[in-house]
Motif scaffolding. Structure first.
Motif, PDB file in Angstrom:
ATOM      1  N   ASP A 241       0.855  -1.185   0.000  1.00  0.00           N
ATOM      2  CA  ASP A 241       0.000   0.000   0.000  1.00  0.00           C
ATOM      3  C   ASP A 241       0.895   1.241   0.000  1.00  0.00           C
ATOM      4  O   ASP A 241       1.705   1.426   0.921  1.00  0.00           O
ATOM      5  CB  ASP A 241      -0.913  -0.006   1.223  1.00  0.00           C
ATOM      6  N   TYR A 242       0.752   2.088  -1.008  1.00  0.00           N
ATOM      7  CA  TYR A 242       1.639   3.235  -1.155  1.00  0.00           C
ATOM      8  C   TYR A 242       1.532   4.192   0.016  1.00  0.00           C
ATOM      9  O   TYR A 242       2.558   4.611   0.582  1.00  0.00           O
ATOM     10  CB  TYR A 242       1.321   3.961  -2.464  1.00  0.00           C
ATOM     11  N   GLN A 243       0.322   4.544   0.422  1.00  0.00           N
ATOM     12  CA  GLN A 243       0.147   5.521   1.492  1.00  0.00           C
ATOM     13  C   GLN A 243       0.724   4.996   2.807  1.00  0.00           C
ATOM     14  O   GLN A 243       1.409   5.714   3.527  1.00  0.00           O
ATOM     15  CB  GLN A 243      -1.334   5.870   1.666  1.00  0.00           C
ATOM     16  N   ARG A 244       0.442   3.747   3.112  1.00  0.00           N
ATOM     17  CA  ARG A 244       0.951   3.165   4.358  1.00  0.00           C
ATOM     18  C   ARG A 244       2.471   3.060   4.311  1.00  0.00           C
ATOM     19  O   ARG A 244       3.148   3.252   5.327  1.00  0.00           O
ATOM     20  CB  ARG A 244       0.317   1.784   4.581  1.00  0.00           C
TER      21      ARG A 244
ATOM     22  N   CYS B  83       4.549   5.112   2.750  1.00  0.00           N
ATOM     23  CA  CYS B  83       5.055   6.467   3.007  1.00  0.00           C
ATOM     24  C   CYS B  83       4.970   6.800   4.495  1.00  0.00           C
ATOM     25  O   CYS B  83       5.927   7.337   5.078  1.00  0.00           O
ATOM     26  CB  CYS B  83       4.253   7.493   2.205  1.00  0.00           C
ATOM     27  N   GLU B  84       3.850   6.478   5.109  1.00  0.00           N
ATOM     28  CA  GLU B  84       3.657   6.809   6.525  1.00  0.00           C
ATOM     29  C   GLU B  84       4.655   6.078   7.405  1.00  0.00           C
ATOM     30  O   GLU B  84       5.236   6.654   8.338  1.00  0.00           O
ATOM     31  CB  GLU B  84       2.224   6.460   6.947  1.00  0.00           C
TER      32      GLU B  84
ATOM     33  N   HIS C 240       8.980  10.247  -3.083  1.00  0.00           N
ATOM     34  CA  HIS C 240       8.058  11.210  -2.478  1.00  0.00           C
ATOM     35  C   HIS C 240       8.635  11.832  -1.201  1.00  0.00           C
ATOM     36  O   HIS C 240       8.485  13.036  -0.967  1.00  0.00           O
ATOM     37  CB  HIS C 240       6.724  10.527  -2.161  1.00  0.00           C
TER      38      HIS C 240
ATOM     39  N   ALA D  27       7.722   5.683  -2.838  1.00  0.00           N
ATOM     40  CA  ALA D  27       7.651   6.322  -1.520  1.00  0.00           C
ATOM     41  C   ALA D  27       8.937   7.093  -1.227  1.00  0.00           C
ATOM     42  O   ALA D  27       8.898   8.203  -0.676  1.00  0.00           O
ATOM     43  CB  ALA D  27       7.404   5.275  -0.441  1.00  0.00           C
TER      44      ALA D  27
ATOM     45  N   HIS E 203       5.897  -0.370  -4.076  1.00  0.00           N
ATOM     46  CA  HIS E 203       5.672   1.027  -3.697  1.00  0.00           C
ATOM     47  C   HIS E 203       6.866   1.694  -3.003  1.00  0.00           C
ATOM     48  O   HIS E 203       6.825   2.908  -2.763  1.00  0.00           O
ATOM     49  CB  HIS E 203       4.458   1.115  -2.763  1.00  0.00           C
TER      50      HIS E 203
END
Length: 409
Positions: A237-240, A242-243, A275, A272, A268
């Motif tokens: 999961d990309y968002q997770r 990054c977090e 980003h 990440a 990802h």
């Protein structure tokens, strides 16, 4: 061996290993060192010295006996001489000046008494019933360890940038050094990625795999003397991703991820890192191990290793270990390969290929299945041999070989 390509001419878009290591050394050495701490000797093995260490005393502090026997004046020792024993000197005791025409019973490590200039081993001496001893002739200086023959007070024992090994600790202790100034050990977090990964105690469903990478990496980090932390497994999961990388970045000196750096839609980690910071390296011109990335996530260095177990293990040995050594402040030199004959034939593709091999009497033996997912090949092997791109080797030809002991030394 015939070759039409080399490590400096990799396939388009891939970085040669030598170039990557040069860049990683530059990146590691430009970062500030970890803080300097004081450690007692027994806690310092594997640490890197932050300053030179000087001998506090001379070793040995005085001339002493190299064996159990008799301390004599060589001038009084004609062959068959009979001398009385005037004193007994054990290790840790100081004798008195040797009485003329006598000898001293002496033990290993005991200081040589004034007036004596040689030691005769007890096996060469006949002890008579009246306590006198019959002695052979002896040369001056026989079986005497001279003061300072090991170390002189003020001598530099170990230099800043050297990693302390067990023998080093013994040397420092012998010279009166009780504690050392070293760089704090690097803190390294290992993050696994992949929806398919499970722990060995969990049941597997269709399409799932047990996570082996973290067991290899965390164990080797611990063996190398770094403070390793299991940062868990991330789903695809990309968002997770990054977090989690942002959360860990401020707590560690290096983040190591496995998986997620290839070109698939569920990979990802590379995105990440782009980003959160800067990606400096991606894709290495070796096999196994092409999808390797290095960069910074929120200012913290990150090594993104391939997900395949052998590729992760090989890139850790060839790339991550040198970076860690340099980052820790060690004056680390890359190991030099041994050239050993191969007992097999092999044709390499367009990348330098690292084969899992074992050094045997007949030469290097190759594990049959060299797939990047075949972790049993790493367990079976005792090192890596490499074949340059587009090269054909035949049995008996020499290959450059690194033992695992060399790579982890």
């Amino acid at each position: 061996m015939t070759a039409c390509a080399c490590d400096v001419c990799p396939p388009q878009g891939l970085s040669p290993l030598a170039e990557v290591l040069d860049q990683l050394r530059h990146e590691a050495e430009k970062l500030p060192r970890t803080e300097v701490i004081t450690l007692p000797l027994l806690a310092a093995c594997g640490s890197v010295l932050a300053c030179h260490v000087l001998a506090q005393v001379t070793v040995p502090p005085a001339d002493n006996s190299a064996m159990d026997g008799y301390a004599v004046s060589s001038a009084h020792c004609v062959d068959g001489a009979l001398l009385p024993v005037s004193q007994r000197i054990a290790a840790g005791q100081a004798g008195t000046p040797l009485a003329s025409g006598s000898c001293a019973r002496i033990f290993t490590g005991a200081p040589i008494p004034p007036g004596a200039d040689a030691v005769i081993a007890q096996e060469q001496v006949e002890v008579l019933a009246d306590g006198r001893v019959r002695l052979p002739a002896v040369q001056p200086g026989s079986h005497i360890r001279r003061a300072g023959e090991d170390v002189q007070a003020g001598h530099v024992l170990k230099r800043a940038g050297e990693r302390l090994r067990p023998a080093d600790l013994g040397l420092l202790a012998s010279c009166g050094v009780a504690e050392v100034l070293v760089y704090r050990r690097l803190r390294v977090a290992v993050i696994s990625t992949g929806d398919e990964l499970r722990e060995p105690w969990q049941p597997l469903s269709a399409g799932q795999l047990y996570n082996s990478n973290k067991y290899v990496l965390l164990s080797q980090l611990d063996e190398l003397g770094f403070d390793a932390f299991d940062a868990g497994t991330l789903d695809d999961d990309y968002q997770r991703t990054c977090e989690r990388l942002e959360e860990l970045a401020g707590q560690f000196d290096l983040l190591i991820t496995t998986g997620g750096v290839s070109v698939g839609e569920e990979d990802h980690v590379k995105a990440a890192v782009d980003h959160l910071g800067q990606l400096l390296l991606w894709k290495l011109a070796i096999k196994p191990g092409k999808p390797l990335a290095f960069g910074y996530a929120c200012g913290t260095p990150i090594m993104a290793l391939p997900g395949n177990p052998v590729a992760a293990a090989v890139t850790f040995l060839l790339v991550v270990v040198p970076w860690l050594r340099w980052r820790q402040g060690e004056h680390y030199q890359l190991p030099t390969p041994q050239w050993l004959p191969a007992s097999f034939s092999w044709r390499a593709g367009p990348r330098r290929e690292y084969l899992r091999v074992r050094s045997e009497q007949a030469g290097l033996a190759r594990y049959a299945n060299q797939g990047s997912g075949v972790l049993s090949s790493m367990s079976w092997a005792d090192g890596l041999a490499y074949v340059e791109p587009d090269s054909q080797i035949q049995p008996g030809e020499a290959l450059p070989y690194f033992s695992f002991a060399q790579l982890l030394a």
